[in-house]
Design a protein around this motif. Sequence first.
Motif, short mmCIF file in Angstrom:
data_model
loop_
_atom_site.label_atom_id
_atom_site.label_comp_id
_atom_site.label_asym_id
_atom_site.label_seq_id
_atom_site.Cartn_x
_atom_site.Cartn_y
_atom_site.Cartn_z
N GLU A 157 -25.96 -9.65 36.61
CA GLU A 157 -26.88 -9.24 35.54
C GLU A 157 -28.33 -9.52 35.93
N HIS A 158 -28.55 -10.66 36.58
CA HIS A 158 -29.91 -11.01 37.02
C HIS A 158 -30.42 -10.00 38.05
N GLU A 159 -29.57 -9.63 39.01
CA GLU A 159 -29.98 -8.66 40.04
C GLU A 159 -30.23 -7.29 39.43
N ALA A 160 -29.38 -6.89 38.47
CA ALA A 160 -29.57 -5.60 37.80
C ALA A 160 -30.87 -5.60 37.01
N ARG A 161 -31.19 -6.72 36.35
CA ARG A 161 -32.43 -6.82 35.60
C ARG A 161 -33.64 -6.73 36.52
N ARG A 174 -33.75 -5.19 39.42
CA ARG A 174 -33.86 -3.81 39.91
C ARG A 174 -34.51 -2.92 38.86
N ARG A 175 -34.14 -3.12 37.58
CA ARG A 175 -34.75 -2.33 36.52
C ARG A 175 -36.24 -2.62 36.43
N GLN A 176 -36.60 -3.90 36.52
CA GLN A 176 -38.02 -4.25 36.45
C GLN A 176 -38.79 -3.68 37.64
N ALA A 177 -38.18 -3.69 38.81
CA ALA A 177 -38.83 -3.14 39.99
C ALA A 177 -39.01 -1.63 39.85
N THR A 178 -37.99 -0.96 39.29
CA THR A 178 -38.07 0.49 39.08
C THR A 178 -39.16 0.83 38.08
N GLN A 179 -39.20 0.08 36.97
CA GLN A 179 -40.23 0.32 35.95
C GLN A 179 -41.62 0.07 36.51
N SER A 180 -41.75 -0.99 37.32
CA SER A 180 -43.04 -1.29 37.92
C SER A 180 -43.48 -0.17 38.86
N ALA A 181 -42.53 0.36 39.63
CA ALA A 181 -42.84 1.45 40.55
C ALA A 181 -43.26 2.70 39.80
N GLU A 182 -42.57 2.99 38.68
CA GLU A 182 -42.90 4.17 37.87
C GLU A 182 -44.29 4.03 37.26
N GLN A 183 -44.61 2.82 36.81
CA GLN A 183 -45.94 2.60 36.23
C GLN A 183 -47.04 2.78 37.29
N ASP A 184 -46.77 2.31 38.50
CA ASP A 184 -47.73 2.46 39.59
C ASP A 184 -47.94 3.94 39.93
N THR A 185 -46.81 4.70 39.87
CA THR A 185 -46.91 6.13 40.19
C THR A 185 -47.71 6.88 39.13
N GLN A 186 -47.46 6.52 37.86
CA GLN A 186 -48.19 7.17 36.76
C GLN A 186 -49.68 6.82 36.81
N ALA A 187 -49.97 5.58 37.24
CA ALA A 187 -51.37 5.18 37.32
C ALA A 187 -52.09 5.91 38.44
#
Length: 212
Positions: free
Chosen positions: A193-197, A199-212
């Motif tokens: 669960e910790h690793e999945a969390r 990965r989700r945070q890393a994906t969200q961070s990457a998406e935010q960087d792309t949108q910025a």
Amino acid sequence: MERMSWPNRITITRILLIAPFVLCLLYLEDERWGEPARYAALVIFLVMAVSDFVDGYLARRFKQETTIGRFLDPCADLLLILSSVILLAHRGTQVKGAELPVVIAVIVVGKELIQIVGFCIVYIETSIARIDVQRVGKWCTATLMLMVLAILASPDLPAALRRLPQVLWWTAAVLSLATVYRYFQMARTFIAEHEARERRQATQSAEQDTQA
């Protein structure tokens, strides 16, 4: 400086009582002091077992649960159980007529070591010091406490209860194995669960960087 809570004081006192308890066990087979040492060990262990219930009750009743308390309480149980089973299974510090089999001591000590190693692995993998007491673990600890009391009191037990120590130590062995199995399940699920969390945070961070 914040004053130490009563539950933590009781827990620390329980840890300090392990030293005189072990000293009494070392004299169990002494011709002169064997019986007084056994009775003293029985009384000290009973006080420690009752205090284990009291400090938990007080912490919950008065909302005094603390991080250090959640760490000290299982440490006190660990030290008490390890010292008890090792000495009660060792030739020279056994109670005659209720000698704890070495295989039981190996299972119990192995269970405790596996939990310590598992705690370290979970911390290394997640950087979280997770102390999660499972119900089967509580049953196991309670059975081990009763087992030690029954062994120390065995010479004074009535004939109908003479086999009580054996029943308790085999029950404790089964519960120890069940605790290890449950701990493996819990640790694996928590790490996944910790690793999945992450990965989700890393994906969200990457998406935010792309949108910025």
